[in-house]
Design a protein around this motif. Structure first.
Motif, mmCIF file in Angstrom:
data_model
loop_
_atom_site.group_PDB
_atom_site.id
_atom_site.type_symbol
_atom_site.label_atom_id
_atom_site.label_comp_id
_atom_site.label_asym_id
_atom_site.label_seq_id
_atom_site.Cartn_x
_atom_site.Cartn_y
_atom_site.Cartn_z
ATOM 1 N N VAL A 1 -2.123 36.875 -26.309
ATOM 2 C CA VAL A 1 -2.841 38.138 -26.067
ATOM 3 C C VAL A 1 -1.972 39.140 -25.328
ATOM 4 O O VAL A 1 -2.443 40.222 -24.944
ATOM 5 C CB VAL A 1 -4.155 37.884 -25.289
ATOM 6 N N GLY A 2 -0.704 38.790 -25.111
ATOM 7 C CA GLY A 2 0.247 39.726 -24.501
ATOM 8 C C GLY A 2 -0.052 40.055 -23.058
ATOM 9 O O GLY A 2 0.108 41.208 -22.637
ATOM 10 N N MET A 3 -0.428 39.055 -22.273
ATOM 11 C CA MET A 3 -0.790 39.296 -20.875
ATOM 12 C C MET A 3 -0.008 38.389 -19.945
ATOM 13 O O MET A 3 0.482 37.320 -20.343
ATOM 14 C CB MET A 3 -2.303 39.095 -20.665
ATOM 15 N N GLU A 4 0.122 38.815 -18.698
ATOM 16 C CA GLU A 4 0.694 38.001 -17.637
ATOM 17 C C GLU A 4 -0.444 37.318 -16.882
ATOM 18 O O GLU A 4 -1.610 37.690 -16.994
ATOM 19 C CB GLU A 4 1.504 38.873 -16.671
ATOM 20 N N ALA A 5 -0.094 36.316 -16.099
ATOM 21 C CA ALA A 5 -1.094 35.639 -15.285
ATOM 22 C C ALA A 5 -1.731 36.635 -14.317
ATOM 23 O O ALA A 5 -1.033 37.445 -13.696
ATOM 24 C CB ALA A 5 -0.456 34.497 -14.507
ATOM 25 N N PRO A 6 -3.055 36.613 -14.164
ATOM 26 C CA PRO A 6 -3.745 37.594 -13.312
ATOM 27 C C PRO A 6 -3.482 37.356 -11.840
ATOM 28 O O PRO A 6 -3.290 36.217 -11.391
ATOM 29 C CB PRO A 6 -5.210 37.371 -13.648
ATOM 30 N N LYS A 7 -3.531 38.443 -11.072
ATOM 31 C CA LYS A 7 -3.390 38.352 -9.621
ATOM 32 C C LYS A 7 -4.617 38.892 -8.886
ATOM 33 O O LYS A 7 -4.789 38.641 -7.698
ATOM 34 C CB LYS A 7 -2.142 39.105 -9.166
ATOM 35 N N THR A 8 -5.440 39.660 -9.595
ATOM 36 C CA THR A 8 -6.657 40.204 -8.999
ATOM 37 C C THR A 8 -7.858 39.769 -9.829
ATOM 38 O O THR A 8 -7.711 39.316 -10.978
ATOM 39 C CB THR A 8 -6.627 41.741 -8.961
#
Length: 485
Positions: free
Chosen positions: A160-167
């Motif tokens: 899905v073209g995303m990085e691991a979330p931080k918020t």
């Protein structure tokens, strides 16, 4: 049920209705009641029993093991009928209740004089202090409680073209992408973001499977900084947590079977690529998840998340404990032979940690863990005691294969958890707790399910909760806890 159980156990003890273990041919029988944290007969339990008896000649170990998910139901039925084991495993909730009601043997003096405590290898003094009830010890922990971290499938993030979330906002955006953007690449909208074994845990710390939604809410009794107790379930923080879960459930982010899932069912869905975000145990389970995904033809690369910005730390739970019942004919002998040797720094600690040789591990060609008897393509990682959580090291000169048996992903997961966790605490048992908490817990679970699944609004569910006496049960328990101060 817990109130009836406590009364039945106390009556059985007082009237001598509990049988004494048989002694024949100078062989001492030790009966133990265990859950799935001791592997079952399909996973080498008989070999474990045989090896334990070999290491402890003159003793016959008899293992009673119901299905893991039915353990506490089975335990209550056995003990109400007077069918006591000598030793049993208890979670923190039952531990406090059983200790208060005189069901457990006080092992304080035995522990103080034990070989393990005085070995110079023991590292768990803080853990054992946390297990004491009114200054007395009724249970033995072989390891820290550990806790859960949130794992995300790296392949799904890439898809899905995303990085691991931080918020939290990034977390929800990722979950929406996992539902709407075909992360498994099968061309169908058939995935969920999250699944778990229930919306709320059945033992402390209760919030460990869905921490991103609970955030600062804690649905049990908590002691505030001034020493007073409150019921965290009846706070605005809990209302906000339930509404966050409700919104995510309504969007289809949460597996609709979450209410009834067992942990095994949730794991199977994760391996089958039904969902991509799984909050589960740190350490060894990072390897278990990886290897089982790979055995199913999936990518085993997982990203373990630190707590999202602004959210509390993960909870390090109160560990399950091994307890000796007051039915035991010779509790000191059972303590010395069965309990104290779990961390003997030698062969028995090796057995509890890594399992029986040539079933769980082999030294042929160098130490290595063997293939799981039930899951082809995956290797065992431990037997009962997690080598990364053990409260005592092996004795000097005894070979500890931890470096060879613990893989990098498990070490990384454990390190992340240790750096981002807080200790859970035992809530004292009171008469009001024993009398009302069973009914109260049922009402809490009903309210959580109704709000999250959208069958009632929070206010409607709270009104039903109070109409059934939930507020009165809660107040009585809070009053009893504050009376201890």
């Amino acid at each position: 049920m817990k109130k009836l159980l406590a009364l039945a156990l106390a009556l059985a003890l007082c009237l001598g209705l509990v049988s004494i273990p048989a002694f024949a041919d100078d062989t001492v029988k030790i009966t133990i009641l265990v859950d799935g944290t001791i592997p079952d007969q399909n996973n080498g339990r008989d070999a474990f029993e045989a090896r334990w008896e070999e290491l402890h000649p003159g003793f016959d170990l008899e293992i009673w093991q119901p299905d893991h998910s039915a353990y506490y139901t089975d335990m209550q039925q056995r003990m109400v009928s007077g069918n006591y084991p000598d030793v049993l495993i208890l979670s923190s909730t039952y531990y406090a209740d059983f200790a208060k009601n005189g069901v457990l043997w006080d092992m304080t003096e035995a522990w103080e004089n034990s070989k393990t405590k005085n070995s110079g290898r023991f590292t768990g003094d803080k853990v054992f202090e946390g297990l004491k009830i009114d200054g007395k010890l009724y249970g033995f922990a072989d390891g820290r409680g550990n806790g859960c971290v949130t794992y995300v499938k790296k392949a799904w993030l890439d898809a899905v073209g995303m990085e691991a979330p931080k918020t939290y906002d990034e977390y929800i955006a990722m979950c929406e992408a996992f539902v709407n953007n075909d992360p498994d690449g099968n061309g169908q909208a058939d995935t969920y973001a999250i699944s778990a074994a229930g919306f709320i845990g059945n033992e402390a710390p209760f919030v460990n499977y869905l921490p991103e939604f609970y955030q600062d809410a804690y649905p049990y009794f908590v002691q505030q900084e001034d020493g007073t107790w409150i019921d965290g379930f009846l706070t605005d923080s809990m209302k906000a947590a339930l509404e966050r879960m409700r919104d995510a459930y309504a969007k289809g982010l949460i597996d609709p079977d979450t209410l009834t899932n067992t942990t095994a069912q949730a794991r199977t869905k994760f391996y089958d690529d039904k969902f991509g975000v799984f909050t589960y145990w740190a350490g060894t389970w990072a390897t278990n998840l990886k290897t089982n995904l790979e055995a199913n033809g999936r990518s085993g690369e997982l990203v373990a998340l630190a707590p999202l910005e602004g959210l509390p730390l993960y909870y390090d739970r109160v560990p399950p404990v091994w307890c000796i019942t007051n039915k035991c004919a010779n509790p000191q002998l059972v303590f010395d032979t069965f309990i104290d040797t779990m961390l003997d720094g030698g062969d028995t600690q090796m057995l509890f940690t890594y399992g029986p040789e040539n079933v769980y591990w082999s030294t042929e060609g160098g130490f290595h863990m063997l293939e799981n008897l039930e899951k082809a393509g995956t290797n065992y990682t431990k037997f009962h005691t997690d080598p990364m959580l053990a409260l005592a090291t092996f004795a000097e000169g005894y070979y500890d294969p931890k470096e060879e048996s613990v893989l990098p992903e498990a070490k990384a997961s454990s390190a992340l958890f240790n750096e981002n966790s807080q200790l859970a605490t035992i809530v004292p048992a009171t008469d009001a707790m024993t009398e009302f908490n069973g009914q109260l817990t049922t009402l809490k679970n009903e309210m959580v399910a109704n709000v999250v699944m959208g069958t009632k609004t929070y206010d409607q569910a709270l009104a039903d909760f109070n109409a059934a006496g939930g507020d009165l049960f809660s107040a009585a328990i809070v009053e009893s806890l504050n009376a201890l101060n």
